[in-house]
Design a protein around this motif. Structure first.
Motif, PDB file in Angstrom:
ATOM      1  N   GLY A   1       0.766  -1.238   0.000  1.00 59.41           N
ATOM      2  CA  GLY A   1       0.000   0.000   0.000  1.00 59.41           C
ATOM      3  C   GLY A   1       0.797   1.289   0.000  1.00 59.41           C
ATOM      4  N   LEU A   2       2.119   1.227  -0.184  1.00 60.70           N
ATOM      5  CA  LEU A   2       2.909   2.458  -0.206  1.00 60.70           C
ATOM      6  C   LEU A   2       2.610   3.244  -1.478  1.00 60.70           C
ATOM      7  CD1 LEU A   2       5.057   3.797   1.602  1.00 60.70           C
ATOM      8  CD2 LEU A   2       6.810   2.818   0.126  1.00 60.70           C
ATOM      9  N   ASP A   3       2.566   4.553  -1.347  1.00 61.64           N
ATOM     10  CA  ASP A   3       2.262   5.422  -2.487  1.00 61.64           C
ATOM     11  C   ASP A   3       3.270   5.211  -3.610  1.00 61.64           C
ATOM     12  OD1 ASP A   3       2.711   8.319  -3.885  1.00 61.64           O
ATOM     13  OD2 ASP A   3       0.622   8.043  -3.288  1.00 61.64           O
ATOM     14  N   ILE A   4       2.773   5.168  -4.838  1.00 56.34           N
ATOM     15  CA  ILE A   4       3.623   4.856  -5.983  1.00 56.34           C
ATOM     16  C   ILE A   4       4.748   5.872  -6.181  1.00 56.34           C
ATOM     17  CG2 ILE A   4       2.155   6.061  -7.662  1.00 56.34           C
ATOM     18  CD1 ILE A   4       2.836   3.810  -9.645  1.00 56.34           C
ATOM     19  N   SER A   5       4.487   7.144  -5.849  1.00 62.48           N
ATOM     20  CA  SER A   5       5.522   8.172  -6.018  1.00 62.48           C
ATOM     21  C   SER A   5       6.680   7.944  -5.050  1.00 62.48           C
ATOM     22  CB  SER A   5       4.933   9.565  -5.814  1.00 62.48           C
ATOM     23  OG  SER A   5       4.427   9.711  -4.496  1.00 62.48           O
ATOM     24  N   ILE A   6       6.372   7.439  -3.852  1.00 60.38           N
ATOM     25  CA  ILE A   6       7.416   7.142  -2.873  1.00 60.38           C
ATOM     26  C   ILE A   6       8.231   5.935  -3.314  1.00 60.38           C
ATOM     27  CG2 ILE A   6       7.884   6.457  -0.487  1.00 60.38           C
ATOM     28  CD1 ILE A   6       5.391   7.974   0.349  1.00 60.38           C
ATOM     29  N   VAL A   7       7.538   4.927  -3.855  1.00 54.60           N
ATOM     30  CA  VAL A   7       8.239   3.740  -4.357  1.00 54.60           C
ATOM     31  C   VAL A   7       9.174   4.126  -5.495  1.00 54.60           C
ATOM     32  CG1 VAL A   7       7.974   1.471  -5.435  1.00 54.60           C
ATOM     33  CG2 VAL A   7       6.356   2.213  -3.670  1.00 54.60           C
ATOM     34  N   ALA A   8       8.705   4.985  -6.379  1.00 60.04           N
ATOM     35  CA  ALA A   8       9.533   5.437  -7.495  1.00 60.04           C
ATOM     36  C   ALA A   8      10.780   6.155  -6.990  1.00 60.04           C
ATOM     37  CB  ALA A   8       8.728   6.361  -8.411  1.00 60.04           C
ATOM     38  N   GLN A   9      10.605   6.964  -5.958  1.00 64.47           N
ATOM     39  CA  GLN A   9      11.734   7.696  -5.384  1.00 64.47           C
ATOM     40  C   GLN A   9      12.729   6.745  -4.732  1.00 64.47           C
ATOM     41  OE1 GLN A   9      10.563  10.641  -2.513  1.00 64.47           O
ATOM     42  NE2 GLN A   9      12.640  11.346  -2.144  1.00 64.47           N
ATOM     43  N   LEU A  10      12.236   5.781  -3.964  1.00 60.44           N
ATOM     44  CA  LEU A  10      13.111   4.825  -3.288  1.00 60.44           C
ATOM     45  C   LEU A  10      13.886   3.971  -4.294  1.00 60.44           C
ATOM     46  CD1 LEU A  10      10.804   3.616  -0.365  1.00 60.44           C
ATOM     47  CD2 LEU A  10      12.778   5.142  -0.199  1.00 60.44           C
ATOM     48  N   ALA A  11      13.215   3.616  -5.389  1.00 62.74           N
ATOM     49  CA  ALA A  11      13.847   2.767  -6.403  1.00 62.74           C
ATOM     50  C   ALA A  11      14.765   3.547  -7.331  1.00 62.74           C
ATOM     51  CB  ALA A  11      12.779   2.045  -7.214  1.00 62.74           C
ATOM     52  N   GLY A  12      14.653   4.868  -7.299  1.00 64.59           N
ATOM     53  CA  GLY A  12      15.484   5.676  -8.184  1.00 64.59           C
ATOM     54  C   GLY A  12      15.022   5.626  -9.626  1.00 64.59           C
ATOM     55  N   HIS A  13      13.709   5.450  -9.825  1.00 60.22           N
ATOM     56  CA  HIS A  13      13.155   5.422 -11.180  1.00 60.22           C
ATOM     57  C   HIS A  13      13.086   6.841 -11.738  1.00 60.22           C
ATOM     58  CE1 HIS A  13      10.921   1.390 -10.339  1.00 60.22           C
ATOM     59  NE2 HIS A  13      12.159   1.193 -10.763  1.00 60.22           N
ATOM     60  N   SER A  14      13.604   7.044 -12.918  1.00 64.48           N
ATOM     61  CA  SER A  14      13.565   8.370 -13.544  1.00 64.48           C
ATOM     62  C   SER A  14      12.186   8.657 -14.139  1.00 64.48           C
ATOM     63  CB  SER A  14      14.623   8.462 -14.648  1.00 64.48           C
ATOM     64  OG  SER A  14      14.438   7.439 -15.617  1.00 64.48           O
ATOM     65  N   ASP A  15      11.400   7.611 -14.367  1.00 60.67           N
ATOM     66  CA  ASP A  15      10.073   7.743 -14.965  1.00 60.67           C
ATOM     67  C   ASP A  15       9.099   6.898 -14.145  1.00 60.67           C
ATOM     68  OD1 ASP A  15       7.786   7.737 -16.493  1.00 60.67           O
ATOM     69  OD2 ASP A  15       8.799   7.348 -18.392  1.00 60.67           O
TER      70      ASP A  15
END
Length: 264
Positions: A226-240
């Motif tokens: 349930g973690l917010d997708i924007s936070i997951v993207a930040q943690l993973a270092g996804h540029s997109d």
């Protein structure tokens, strides 16, 4: 010649990323051929990189191929399959597979390997990022046995901070206690030098797992919880963020069994 410093930096970064990908797949510069260039382009597509980005990467590799008189390695490489890869979803470990993996490393009792597997599984960092970590990038709160890790990309100043769970902190501390050297690198090879991507890849093969699968598992589990997708993207270092959205498709697919019925 006469290229700007930023152009040279970008050119070098693209080539290094390509080489890191080769090494992470058990290959080397000796394996430079059209098939591997095509496989890398396909990998970028499955990571949902934009078509313009993929073309820039390909053009850089093409320029490099010309400079070493190996133009054949980029001939007839297809970079226009962007719409055909939407069905490709990242593979991740099930809970049973995670338990089996952790049991294997526990049996081996190798503190370094255990710490590496836990780091990749619990932070989702890339193998190249793991190899670049220094001891000073880890900070631990002894009071509650948690911590955080600062992850830096090798070729630029971008960095992100990832929280560390107790299970990972425990194995990092145990590994560091076993060392009596003064090397700054967090993880060392058997020769007491900074560990390489190829060494990590070879070690993980012993456990029957690919590093990308550990990274995918990290992202999938965070979204599943349930973690917010924007936070997951930040943690993973996804540029997109579209890269991160792939894992939502995995979750949607898991909700249905083979007959198309939702699990209870």
């Amino acid at each position: 010649m006469g290229r700007s410093e930023n152009t040279v930096k970008t050119y070098s970064g693209v080539l290094q990323s390509f080489l890191d990908w080769l090494y992470s797949n058990g290959k080397s510069t000796k394996d430079l051929n059209k098939e591997n260039v095509q496989a890398y382009v396909t990998y970028l597509e499955t990571e949902q990189r934009s078509l313009s980005t993929i073309k820039k990467v390909f053009n850089t590799i093409n320029t490099f191929a010309k400079s070493i008189n190996r133009i054949e390695i980029t001939q007839d490489v297809n970079i226009t399959r962007q719409n055909k890869i939407n069905q490709v979803l990242p593979e991740y470990l099930s809970k049973v597979e995670i338990e089996e993996l952790l049991q294997k490393i526990e049996i081996d009792s190798n503190k370094r390997n255990t710490a590496i597997v836990y780091t990749l599984l619990k932070t989702g960092i890339r193998v190249s990022e793991l190899c670049y970590l220094n001891k000073e990038d880890i900070s631990i709160n002894n009071k509650n046995q948690t911590g955080q890790m600062v992850v830096r990309k090798k070729r630029d100043n971008n960095e992100r901070t990832i929280p560390l769970p107790k299970s990972l902190v425990y194995h990092l501390v145990e590994y560091l206690k076993s060392r009596d050297d003064k090397e700054e690198a967090l993880f060392l090879s058997n020769y007491q030098k900074r560990i390489s991507v190829r060494t990590v890849q070879h070690m993980l093969q012993h456990y029957g797992v690919h590093p990308h699968k550990l990274r995918h598992t990290f992202c999938y589990e965070l979204l599943q919880n349930g973690l917010d997708i924007s936070i997951v993207a930040q943690l993973a270092g996804h540029s997109d963020i579209n890269i991160t959205k792939q894992y939502l498709k995995c979750i949607e697919n898991k909700q249905f069994d083979e007959d198309g019925q939702k699990y209870a």
